[in-house]
Design an enzyme around this catalytic site. Structure first.
Site, PDB file in Angstrom:
ATOM      1  N   LYS A   1     -26.359 -34.427   9.657  1.00 35.14           N
ATOM      2  CA  LYS A   1     -25.758 -34.296   8.337  1.00 35.14           C
ATOM      3  C   LYS A   1     -24.895 -35.523   8.077  1.00 35.14           C
ATOM      4  O   LYS A   1     -23.718 -35.556   8.432  1.00 35.14           O
ATOM      5  CB  LYS A   1     -24.942 -32.997   8.271  1.00 35.14           C
ATOM      6  CG  LYS A   1     -24.907 -32.413   6.885  1.00 35.14           C
ATOM      7  CD  LYS A   1     -24.406 -30.981   6.897  1.00 35.14           C
ATOM      8  CE  LYS A   1     -24.266 -30.473   5.485  1.00 35.14           C
ATOM      9  NZ  LYS A   1     -25.562 -30.171   4.856  1.00 35.14           N
TER      10      LYS A   1
ATOM     11  N   ARG B   1     -22.808 -28.818  15.075  1.00 36.34           N
ATOM     12  CA  ARG B   1     -23.714 -29.717  14.359  1.00 36.34           C
ATOM     13  C   ARG B   1     -23.022 -31.041  14.059  1.00 36.34           C
ATOM     14  O   ARG B   1     -23.634 -32.106  14.131  1.00 36.34           O
ATOM     15  CB  ARG B   1     -24.202 -29.035  13.068  1.00 36.34           C
ATOM     16  CG  ARG B   1     -25.318 -29.796  12.372  1.00 36.34           C
ATOM     17  CD  ARG B   1     -25.966 -28.971  11.282  1.00 36.34           C
ATOM     18  NE  ARG B   1     -25.037 -28.667  10.202  1.00 36.34           N
ATOM     19  CZ  ARG B   1     -25.316 -27.850   9.184  1.00 36.34           C
ATOM     20  NH1 ARG B   1     -26.486 -27.244   9.112  1.00 36.34           N
ATOM     21  NH2 ARG B   1     -24.429 -27.633   8.244  1.00 36.34           N
TER      22      ARG B   1
ATOM     23  N   GLU C   1     -38.320 -30.706   3.576  1.00 38.68           N
ATOM     24  CA  GLU C   1     -37.268 -29.930   2.894  1.00 38.68           C
ATOM     25  C   GLU C   1     -36.924 -30.592   1.567  1.00 38.68           C
ATOM     26  O   GLU C   1     -37.622 -31.507   1.134  1.00 38.68           O
ATOM     27  CB  GLU C   1     -36.042 -29.778   3.793  1.00 38.68           C
ATOM     28  CG  GLU C   1     -35.374 -31.084   4.199  1.00 38.68           C
ATOM     29  CD  GLU C   1     -34.050 -30.835   4.943  1.00 38.68           C
ATOM     30  OE1 GLU C   1     -33.270 -29.970   4.517  1.00 38.68           O
ATOM     31  OE2 GLU C   1     -33.797 -31.533   5.935  1.00 38.68           O
TER      32      GLU C   1
HETATM   33  C1  LIG Z   1     -26.489 -29.123   4.702  1.00 39.04           C
HETATM   34  C2  LIG Z   1     -27.960 -29.248   4.546  1.00 39.04           C
HETATM   35  C3  LIG Z   1     -28.804 -28.127   4.514  1.00 39.04           C
HETATM   36  C4  LIG Z   1     -28.297 -26.717   4.544  1.00 39.04           C
HETATM   37  O1  LIG Z   1     -27.625 -26.397   5.719  1.00 39.04           O
HETATM   38  P1  LIG Z   1     -26.632 -25.151   5.771  1.00 39.04           P
HETATM   39  O2  LIG Z   1     -26.034 -25.249   7.130  1.00 39.04           O
HETATM   40  O3  LIG Z   1     -27.460 -23.924   5.626  1.00 39.04           O
HETATM   41  O4  LIG Z   1     -25.660 -25.300   4.662  1.00 39.04           O
HETATM   42  C5  LIG Z   1     -30.165 -28.358   4.417  1.00 39.04           C
HETATM   43  N1  LIG Z   1     -30.680 -29.597   4.330  1.00 39.04           N
HETATM   44  C6  LIG Z   1     -29.900 -30.692   4.346  1.00 39.04           C
HETATM   45  C7  LIG Z   1     -30.525 -32.021   4.245  1.00 39.04           C
HETATM   46  C8  LIG Z   1     -28.516 -30.553   4.455  1.00 39.04           C
HETATM   47  O5  LIG Z   1     -27.752 -31.650   4.458  1.00 39.04           O
END
Ligand SMILES: *Cc1c(COP(=O)(O)O)cnc(C)c1O
Length: 339
Positions: free
Chosen positions: A182, A80, A218
């Site tokens: 991310k 990722r 989300e």
């Molecule tokens: C990091 C993150 C998540 C959760 O991802 P995980 O890999 O399960 O920790 C969800 N939404 C956003 C915007 C994130 O930055």
């Protein structure tokens, strides 16, 4: 092991001994290695400071029932982060090196990895930023990749408490934008929305799709998972949602361990009241149950209520945490044993 009150530490940065650093210059990454220096010194014109070229990851190391120290699917964090870097015109840090660096940081700070059963874990933060100077708008020529670790306390201190969310008037990510990677920039712009929601008494925002404001996306840092009245798991589908590793793992657990039907599709705000349970998934809490969503004064209450996790959410939570802690057999390749 360090002498800390493991069950009572919070989710705050605590400086540990060793962190990993590698620098990118003249088109390649240097050898990299551990350092005790927790400070970063960069030029005043560094790309991160001027144009916010940065991406990060978050994962945990923890002790399992048999005393080993492991990480959970770190290969997916490595992949990722490569996707995030590519979208931001940054060099990719190779997957095998990412995994070796995570191992090195955990090993070097093994005393900081909390004991099994304490609920606390060792949180790892890999990140990469433009360290080279840029004043004209363009990608920098130099970058730094780092990983530090810090122990964090149990997420549900004093028991699980379902959250109350509000439908936000702000947007988290634009269509065709950067919502799926991310990057710190997505968080910088969500801080105001978060403060507004907090000041109004809500735990988190529910962000909608910015184009039509009719579908659920989300929260600022966690994906949604819904359970229908006939125990089907539904997760929202959208190109601007961050692909949570926890959510993807829970979907697998629902299908292969619990025999539940899982559907990934656009979820309309208008259908929320039809769901029996709702949860937020992410590395920090695995699943936080949501009891209520407030849409401009209109309350949508889930059947699971405001005192406990819904039954299916609980099963998903118990199964995934059981896999992580070594109490339930993990699918091939999910657990990386470090020591
Ligand atoms: C990091 C993150 C998540 C959760 O991802 P995980 O890999 O399960 O920790 C969800 N939404 C956003 C915007 C994130 O930055």
């Amino acid at each position: 092991m360090k002498n800390l009150d493991w069950s009572n530490i919070g989710f705050e940065y605590m400086q540990t001994e060793q962190r990993y650093v590698s620098n990118y210059k003249d088109g390649s990454w240097d050898e990299g290695g551990l350092t005790t220096d927790a400070n970063v010194v960069i030029n005043e014109c560094a790309g991160i400071l001027q144009y916010c070229q940065e991406c990060f990851e978050g994962l945990k190391a923890y002790r399992t029932e048999d005393g080993s120290i492991v990480t959970f699917r770190p290969d997916l964090n490595a992949e990722r982060m490569m996707d995030s870097a590519a979208r931001l015109e940054m060099p990719q840090f190779p997957k095998e090196r990412f995994l070796a660096a995570v191992d090195a940081v955990v090993k070097a700070n093994a005393d900081w990895v909390p004991p099994y059963g304490s609920g606390a874990t060792f949180y790892l933060r890999p990140y990469m930023f433009a360290s080279g100077p840029v004043i004209g708008v363009k990608p920098a020529a130099e970058y730094q990749f780092r990983i530090f670790g810090t122990p964090v306390g149990p997420y549900f201190k004093g028991g699980v408490k379902p959250l109350t969310l509000c439908v936000s008037d702000f947007d988290r990510a634009a269509p065709h934008g950067t919502g799926h990677i991310k990057a710190g920039l997505n968080y910088a712009m969500s801080l105001h929305a978060h403060s507004v929601a907090h000041a109004a008494g809500y735990d988190e925002n529910m962000f909608l799709d910015p184009a039509t404001r009719t579908y659920v996306e989300e929260t600022g840092g966690a994906n949604f998972l819904f359970i229908t009245k006939d125990n089907e798991v539904v997760t929202p589908k959208s190109d601007s949602i961050l692909p949570s590793i926890t959510r993807r793992s829970l979907v697998y657990v629902a299908e292969h361990y619990l025999g539940l039907k899982v559907t990934q599709r656009p979820v309309a705000l208008a259908e929320l009241a039809d769901f029996a349970e709702c949860g937020l998934c992410g590395t920090a809490a695995v699943i936080s149950p949501v009891g209520k969503v407030v849409d401009h004064g209109k309350e949508i209450c889930f059947a699971s209520g405001m005192t406990e996790m819904g039954p299916i959410t609980k099963k998903l939570y118990d199964t995934l945490t059981g896999i992580q802690m070594g109490r339930i057999e993990a699918p091939e390749g999910w657990i990386r044993k470090i020591m």
